[in-house]
Write an enzyme that holds these catalytic residues in place. Structure first.
Site, short mmCIF file in Angstrom:
data_model
loop_
_atom_site.label_atom_id
_atom_site.label_comp_id
_atom_site.label_asym_id
_atom_site.label_seq_id
_atom_site.Cartn_x
_atom_site.Cartn_y
_atom_site.Cartn_z
N ASP A 206 0.82 -1.21 0.00
CA ASP A 206 0.00 0.00 0.00
C ASP A 206 0.86 1.26 0.00
O ASP A 206 0.60 2.21 -0.76
CB ASP A 206 -0.92 -0.02 1.22
CG ASP A 206 -2.20 0.76 1.01
OD1 ASP A 206 -2.50 1.08 -0.16
OD2 ASP A 206 -2.90 1.05 1.99
N ASP A 277 -8.93 -2.04 2.72
CA ASP A 277 -8.68 -1.43 4.03
C ASP A 277 -9.72 -1.85 5.06
O ASP A 277 -9.58 -1.57 6.25
CB ASP A 277 -8.68 0.10 3.90
CG ASP A 277 -7.64 0.59 2.91
OD1 ASP A 277 -6.56 -0.02 2.86
OD2 ASP A 277 -7.91 1.57 2.18
#
EC number: 3.4.23.-
Length: 384
Positions: A206, A277
Site C-alpha cells: 500500500d 482497508d
C-alpha cells in the site's frame, strides 16, 4: 486562524467521514460474527454426520448450496505472495485497463451478485421461515437451493442490474459491502504469524503504490486504478452489435465496487475507503474473535485468570485499534491534502496492541502458530 482550525475540525465530523467510520466498523463486526456463526454451523453438521455414520444418511451427499464454495484458509506462502499478486493485478489494470475493463466489470458484477446474496441471506431466511419449510428445491445439475437462497439471489441480481443501468454510487456501495462481508466470512487466517506476514506485506504494498509509484510511472497508480470508471457493458454490447445510437447508449460509465464512497453533507466531495482497508484488518479481527471464543470454551483453570487484563477481549482491543488507525489516517489525509495508504496506519494500530496484549496475557506463543489445530485434533480423538 481560529476559523481555519474550526473548519478543519468540522471536516473530520463531516457526514461522509462519519459514514465511512460507522459502515467500515459495522461491516467488520458483522462479517466476523457471520464467520463465527459459520464455524458453529459446520461443527453442528460434523456432529450430525458423525452421529449418523453407519445409518441412513441420504441427504448428506446432496447438500449443494448457493454458498457451499467452502472456507479458504491462507497459509504462510500465500500470505507472502499475495502482495506480489496484488501488485501484478494493479499493473495490469493500470496499463491495460481499456482492454480488460469489460471482462473485469462482468467478473466483478458476478462476484458482487453472489456476495450481496450472502449478505441478504439471513434477512431472507427470516422472511421465508413462517411461510415455507427449509426444504431444498432441485435445479438439476445446478444444485439444490432453499427458498431463502433463491430469494436472496434474485434480489441481489435485481440490484446489480439496476446498478448497471444507473451507475448510482449507493448501489455500488451496497455491492462493495456484500464483497467485504463475504470475504471476511469465507477467508480465514490460521495463526498470528500468518496475520503478521499478510498485513506487513500489504502495508509495504500500500505504501509503495500510493507514495512511490508516481516516481516510476509518472502517476499515482493506486489512485488512478481506484478512481477510473469503466465502460458500461450494455454500451459496449450495443456498439459491438450495431444496435443503433438510441439502444444502450445512454447508460453511464460504472465506478466498480472496489471501494466505499460517501458524499459530504454539502455534496462538494466524496470520502473514499478501499475495501481492502476493511477486509484485511477484518480478517485479523475475525481471527481474534475466533480465538476469544476458543479460549472461552477451553479455559477451565481459574488460576489462569489474573486481574482485569484477562477480562479484556482481543476482539475489542483490536477493534478499538482499528478505529484509532482509521481516525489517524483521516487526520493525515486532511493534513497532507492527499490520498494516504490507510494500511500504513491501520496495521500498526491493530497488530501492535494485539501483540502486546497477547504477550501480557501469556497467549502469544499459542496464538502465533495455529492455535485452533490442537483443539481440532483433540476433539477428533475424543470422538473416536
Amino acid at each position: 486562524m481560529a476559523e481555519q482550525t474550526y473548519s478543519w475540525a468540522y471536516s473530520l465530523v463531516d457526514s461522509s467521514q462519519v459514514s465511512t467510520f460507522l459502515i467500515s466498523i459495522l461491516l467488520i463486526v458483522y462479517g466476523s460474527f457471520r464467520s463465527l456463526n459459520m464455524d458453529f454451523e459446520n461443527q453442528d453438521k460434523e456432529k450430525d454426520s458423525s452421529s449418523s455414520q453407519g445409518g441412513f444418511s441420504g441427504n448428506s451427499t446432496n447438500n449443494n448450496s448457493l454458498f457451499s464454495a467452502g472456507i479458504q484458509t491462507i497459509d504462510s506462502t500465500q500470505a507472502l505472495f499475495l502482495p506480489i499478486g496484488a501488485s501484478v493485478s494493479l499493473l495490469v489494470m493500470f496499463f491495460f485497463f481499456d482492454s480488460v475493463q469489460v471482462v473485469f466489470t462482468i467478473c466483478t458484477a458476478v462476484l458482487a451478485t453472489i456476495a450481496f446474496a450472502f449478505l441478504l441471506l439471513p434477512m431472507c431466511q427470516y422472511l421465508t421461515r413462517p411461510c415455507s419449510p427449509q426444504n431444498k428445491i432441485s435445479f438439476g445439475c445446478c444444485g439444490r437451493f432453499t427458498l431463502a437462497e433463491l430469494l436472496s439471489f434474485s434480489l441481489s441480481l435485481m440490484l446489480v442490474l439496476i446498478w448497471v443501468l444507473t451507475g448510482h454510487w449507493l448501489l455500488m456501495d451496497a455491492l462493495a459491502m456484500g464483497l467485504c462481508v463475504a470475504m471476511i466470512a469465507f477467508v480465514r487466517l490460521p495463526s498470528l504469524k500468518v496475520s503478521c506476514l499478510l498485513l506487513s506485506g500489504l502495508l509495504i504494498y500500500d505504501v509503495f503504490w500510493v507514495f512511490f509509484s508516481a516516481y516510476i510511472f509518472n502517476s499515482n497508480v493506486m489512485v488512478k486504478v481506484a478512481t477510473q470508471p469503466a465502460d458500461n457493458p450494455l454500451d459496449v454490447l450495443s456498439r459491438k452489435l450495431h444496435l443503433g445510437p438510441n439502444v444502450g447508449r445512454d447508460v453511464p460509465r460504472l465506478s466498480l465496487p472496489g471501494k466505499l464512497v460517501f458524499p459530504s453533507s454539502t455534496g462538494s466531495h466524496f470520502s473514499m475507503l478501499g475495501i481492502g482497508d476493511i477486509v484485511m484488518p477484518g480478517l485479523l479481527l475475525c481471527f481474534v474473535l475466533r480465538y476469544d471464543n476458543y479460549k472461552k470454551q477451553a479455559t477451565t483453570d481459574p488460576a489462569n485468570i489474573s486481574g482485569r487484563m484477562q477480562k479484556v477481549s482481543y476482539f475489542h482491543c483490536t477493534l478499538i485499534g482499528y478505529f484509532v488507525g482509521l481516525l489517524t489516517a483521516t487526520v493525515a489525509s486532511r493534513i497532507h491534502r492527499a490520498a494516504q495508504p490507510a494500511l500504513l496506519y491501520l496495521v500498526p494500530f491493530t497488530l501492535l496492541p494485539l501483540l502486546t496484549m497477547a504477550y501480557l496475557k501469556g497467549d502469544l506463543r499459542r496464538m502465533w502458530s495455529e492455535p485452533f489445530h490442537a483443539k481440532a485434533s483433540s476433539s477428533r480423538f475424543l470422538e473416536v
